[in-house]
Design a protein around this motif. Structure first.
Motif, PDB file in Angstrom:
ATOM      1  N   LEU A   6      77.172  56.459 130.232  1.00  0.00           N
ATOM      2  CA  LEU A   6      77.803  55.941 129.022  1.00  0.00           C
ATOM      3  C   LEU A   6      76.820  55.338 128.030  1.00  0.00           C
ATOM      4  N   ALA A   7      75.660  54.921 128.487  1.00  0.00           N
ATOM      5  CA  ALA A   7      74.742  54.159 127.644  1.00  0.00           C
ATOM      6  C   ALA A   7      73.788  55.062 126.869  1.00  0.00           C
ATOM      7  N   GLY A   8      73.119  54.446 125.882  1.00  0.00           N
ATOM      8  CA  GLY A   8      72.114  55.142 125.095  1.00  0.00           C
ATOM      9  C   GLY A   8      70.970  54.199 124.780  1.00  0.00           C
ATOM     10  N   VAL A   9      70.108  54.602 123.868  1.00  0.00           N
ATOM     11  CA  VAL A   9      68.943  53.797 123.511  1.00  0.00           C
ATOM     12  C   VAL A   9      69.369  52.433 122.953  1.00  0.00           C
ATOM     13  N   LYS A  10      70.505  52.397 122.251  1.00  0.00           N
ATOM     14  CA  LYS A  10      70.998  51.132 121.700  1.00  0.00           C
ATOM     15  C   LYS A  10      71.242  50.119 122.820  1.00  0.00           C
ATOM     16  N   ASP A  11      71.813  50.581 123.939  1.00  0.00           N
ATOM     17  CA  ASP A  11      72.087  49.678 125.067  1.00  0.00           C
ATOM     18  C   ASP A  11      70.785  49.209 125.715  1.00  0.00           C
ATOM     19  N   ILE A  12      69.795  50.081 125.731  1.00  0.00           N
ATOM     20  CA  ILE A  12      68.494  49.694 126.290  1.00  0.00           C
ATOM     21  C   ILE A  12      67.881  48.580 125.438  1.00  0.00           C
ATOM     22  N   ARG A  13      67.949  48.722 124.134  1.00  0.00           N
ATOM     23  CA  ARG A  13      67.404  47.692 123.235  1.00  0.00           C
ATOM     24  C   ARG A  13      68.138  46.367 123.396  1.00  0.00           C
ATOM     25  N   LEU A  14      69.473  46.443 123.585  1.00  0.00           N
ATOM     26  CA  LEU A  14      70.253  45.223 123.787  1.00  0.00           C
ATOM     27  C   LEU A  14      69.825  44.522 125.074  1.00  0.00           C
ATOM     28  N   ALA A  15      69.582  45.312 126.140  1.00  0.00           N
ATOM     29  CA  ALA A  15      69.124  44.726 127.411  1.00  0.00           C
ATOM     30  C   ALA A  15      67.759  44.078 127.252  1.00  0.00           C
ATOM     31  N   VAL A  16      66.886  44.693 126.462  1.00  0.00           N
ATOM     32  CA  VAL A  16      65.556  44.123 126.212  1.00  0.00           C
ATOM     33  C   VAL A  16      65.679  42.804 125.469  1.00  0.00           C
ATOM     34  N   ASP A  17      66.580  42.738 124.477  1.00  0.00           N
ATOM     35  CA  ASP A  17      66.790  41.485 123.734  1.00  0.00           C
ATOM     36  C   ASP A  17      67.282  40.385 124.676  1.00  0.00           C
ATOM     37  N   GLN A  18      68.208  40.723 125.573  1.00  0.00           N
ATOM     38  CA  GLN A  18      68.692  39.731 126.544  1.00  0.00           C
ATOM     39  C   GLN A  18      67.558  39.245 127.438  1.00  0.00           C
ATOM     40  N   ALA A  19      66.721  40.176 127.862  1.00  0.00           N
ATOM     41  CA  ALA A  19      65.600  39.812 128.736  1.00  0.00           C
ATOM     42  C   ALA A  19      64.666  38.831 128.033  1.00  0.00           C
ATOM     43  N   ASP A  73      54.871  45.954 129.659  1.00  0.00           N
ATOM     44  CA  ASP A  73      54.455  44.593 129.272  1.00  0.00           C
ATOM     45  C   ASP A  73      55.169  43.503 130.060  1.00  0.00           C
ATOM     46  N   GLY A  74      56.009  43.897 131.034  1.00  0.00           N
ATOM     47  CA  GLY A  74      56.649  42.913 131.895  1.00  0.00           C
ATOM     48  C   GLY A  74      57.876  42.261 131.313  1.00  0.00           C
ATOM     49  N   THR A  75      58.378  42.769 130.190  1.00  0.00           N
ATOM     50  CA  THR A  75      59.600  42.206 129.609  1.00  0.00           C
ATOM     51  C   THR A  75      60.742  42.254 130.610  1.00  0.00           C
ATOM     52  N   LEU A  76      60.808  43.318 131.378  1.00  0.00           N
ATOM     53  CA  LEU A  76      61.853  43.436 132.391  1.00  0.00           C
ATOM     54  C   LEU A  76      61.342  44.231 133.597  1.00  0.00           C
ATOM     55  N   LEU A  77      61.998  44.000 134.716  1.00  0.00           N
ATOM     56  CA  LEU A  77      61.788  44.828 135.903  1.00  0.00           C
ATOM     57  C   LEU A  77      62.849  45.928 135.878  1.00  0.00           C
ATOM     58  N   PHE A  78      62.419  47.123 136.093  1.00  0.00           N
ATOM     59  CA  PHE A  78      63.302  48.280 136.010  1.00  0.00           C
ATOM     60  C   PHE A  78      63.672  48.754 137.411  1.00  0.00           C
ATOM     61  N   ALA A 118      62.635  33.293 127.289  1.00  0.00           N
ATOM     62  CA  ALA A 118      62.290  32.206 126.373  1.00  0.00           C
ATOM     63  C   ALA A 118      63.048  30.923 126.691  1.00  0.00           C
ATOM     64  N   GLN A 119      64.327  31.054 127.091  1.00  0.00           N
ATOM     65  CA  GLN A 119      65.168  29.876 127.294  1.00  0.00           C
ATOM     66  C   GLN A 119      64.927  29.190 128.630  1.00  0.00           C
ATOM     67  N   ASN A 120      64.822  29.966 129.705  1.00  0.00           N
ATOM     68  CA  ASN A 120      64.691  29.332 131.025  1.00  0.00           C
ATOM     69  C   ASN A 120      63.628  29.970 131.909  1.00  0.00           C
ATOM     70  N   GLY A 121      62.853  30.866 131.338  1.00  0.00           N
ATOM     71  CA  GLY A 121      61.760  31.462 132.104  1.00  0.00           C
ATOM     72  C   GLY A 121      62.195  32.438 133.185  1.00  0.00           C
ATOM     73  N   ARG A 122      63.464  32.833 133.182  1.00  0.00           N
ATOM     74  CA  ARG A 122      63.951  33.746 134.224  1.00  0.00           C
ATOM     75  C   ARG A 122      63.576  35.191 133.904  1.00  0.00           C
ATOM     76  N   GLN A 123      63.202  35.873 134.961  1.00  0.00           N
ATOM     77  CA  GLN A 123      62.900  37.294 134.827  1.00  0.00           C
ATOM     78  C   GLN A 123      64.210  38.084 134.778  1.00  0.00           C
ATOM     79  N   THR A 124      64.189  39.228 134.130  1.00  0.00           N
ATOM     80  CA  THR A 124      65.377  40.078 134.033  1.00  0.00           C
ATOM     81  C   THR A 124      65.147  41.375 134.794  1.00  0.00           C
ATOM     82  N   ILE A 125      66.132  41.732 135.603  1.00  0.00           N
ATOM     83  CA  ILE A 125      66.145  43.036 136.264  1.00  0.00           C
ATOM     84  C   ILE A 125      67.151  43.911 135.538  1.00  0.00           C
ATOM     85  N   LEU A 126      66.690  45.035 135.028  1.00  0.00           N
ATOM     86  CA  LEU A 126      67.582  45.998 134.388  1.00  0.00           C
ATOM     87  C   LEU A 126      67.864  47.111 135.397  1.00  0.00           C
TER      88      LEU A 126
END
Length: 444
Positions: A82-95, A130-135, A100-108
């Protein structure tokens, strides 16, 4: 009915029984047992990007969620269906926000990642790099064929296996006894025969065994027993695992072909029935059986090709089950027939030569001369009509392009009819050698 009951109560049993810890996780001990690579990475807090490759219902999504929990990481999941590049960018923004807020790593977590095209897969690369998220990607398809090399180089592939009977047994027991998440409050019993059949029908799929158990539980009263008759009614149209376009499809087709090549009629029948039982189109198998006749039997027994074409014809004319029986007959014949891949090998060699050489013209003596101009240019001159030669063979004649040395592509084996074909070709080559020698002597 309590309208304000927890929504979790109305989730399917398989969703409610998702393990909350590694101790509850069923199977995959080759990855999560003590000292195993993924377990060590978890214990050391050294998570990395990864691909989970395995059949449905073996716990790919569950394991990804457990990893996020154990690592205290923010968990984001998207489905490639169901997802596309737009959803990937949204996940990156959340990560980035969570970092920035609590130093938590994001797993996508990307379910069915093989459904993303190459460009969509490329969209992950800079953020994994660049480590923005773990895939973590989950796929039922072979990553070597379905995923970009660039993505594979940044993620470790872990192969998840179908659950064995012991793991499914433990899962059933927990579901039947767990009062909070399972069916424990219903005080159900299950006979050993029903348990065995249910586990066999699950075919290594945890979700499937729990779904079947839930349906069976809905059909008996609290305190009742799930017996073999009830389970039998549920499984009237049971199908073994067979993805018509995926890994299981090619694995089983490969097993069928190799069983025929290995002269094992019994294994050939087993894999044929497995594919039919899984819903494979018999006409597809019939087409592949014709291929086997040419590739693996060839001229060692030319009747094999005719029999396979007849089986295909029966399937088209009569359908099932008559057609399936004809295909089974052809498979057994192929398995028992003498084997030769001489034609197959010769064909491949000829293709390699054609692909690696320029477009060489036929020699003039082999060309037709339907016009006066062609005759004046020498087309067809010096051609030797084989039927007018001794033994209907133009000894010493060369049929290859003038710029190319004659090659031997077809080398018959010493089995079946090819034994006699080989003897015939050896005899004709003897005539060639004698003719060539005679011409050389005449030139002197």
């Amino acid at each position: 009915m309590d309208l304000f009951a927890s929504p979790a109560r109305h989730q399917p049993l398989a969703a409610r029984m998702r393990p909350a810890s590694l101790d509850e996780y069923a199977g995959q001990q080759h990855l999560l047992g003590q000292g195993r690579p993924l377990r060590v990475a978890l214990e050391q807090g050294a998570l990395h990007s990864m691909i989970f490759w395995g059949p449905p219902g073996v716990g790919k999504t569950t394991l990804a969620k457990l990893l996020a929990t154990l690592a205290d990481a923010h968990f984001v999941t998207i489905s490639a269906v169901l997802a596309g590049v737009k959803d990937i960018r949204l996940a990156v923004d959340q990560a980035r926000q969570h970092a920035a807020q609590n130093g938590r790593q994001t797993i996508l977590f990307v379910d069915e990642v093989h459904r993303f095209n190459k460009a969509q897969q490329d969209a992950f690369l800079p953020f994994v790099e660049d480590g923005t998220l773990l895939f973590i990607g989950a796929t039922t398809e072979n990553p070597s064929f379905e995923l970009n090399n660039a993505l594979l180089s940044r993620a470790r592939v872990y192969v998840l296996k179908s659950l064995d009977e012991q793991a499914l047994e433990a899962l059933l027991d927990r579901a039947l006894t767990d009062v909070e998440r399972g069916l424990g409050a219903h005080r159900l019993d299950i006979t050993p025969q029903a348990r065995s059949v249910l586990i066999g029908a699950a075919d290594g799929d945890a979700r499937r065994v729990l779904n079947l158990l839930e349906i069976a539980a809905d059909l008996v009263a609290d305190g009742g027993t799930i017996d073999i008759e009830l389970v039998g009614d549920l499984l009237n149209d049971n199908r073994r695992r067979f993805d018509k376009g995926g890994e299981a499809f090619y694995d089983q087709m490969s097993a069928l072909h190799k069983s025929v090549r290995g002269s094992d009629p019994d294994a050939s029948l087993y894999w044929f029935v497995r594919m039919i039982d899984g819903g494979c189109d018999p006409l597809y198998i019939a087409r592949r059986v014709v291929r086997m006749a040419s590739e693996d039997i060839g001229n060692a027994d030319p009747r094999a090709l005719t029999l396979c074409l007849s089986a295909w014809d029966v399937q088209e004319r009569l359908g099932s089950p008559e057609g399936e029986l004809a295909i089974a007959q052809a498979l057994v014949y192929l398995a028992c027939a003498p084997k030769s891949n001489a034609v197959y090998k010769g064909f491949k060699m000829a293709r390699q030569d054609v692909a690696s050489q320029p477009s060489l013209e036929p020699p003039l003596h082999l060309r037709n001369a339907p016009t006066k101009l062609m005759k004046e240019l020498g087309y067809g001159q010096a051609y030797r009509y084989a039927h007018d030669e001794p033994e209907a063979y133009a000894a010493g004649e060369d049929y290859f392009p003038e710029e190319m040395e004659p090659r031997r592509y077809y080398r018959p084996v010493n089995r079946g009819l090819e034994l006699k074909i080989g003897q015939k070709l050896d005899y004709l080559r003897g005539l060639d050698a004698a003719s060539t020698s005679k011409r050389r002597q005449e030139k002197r």
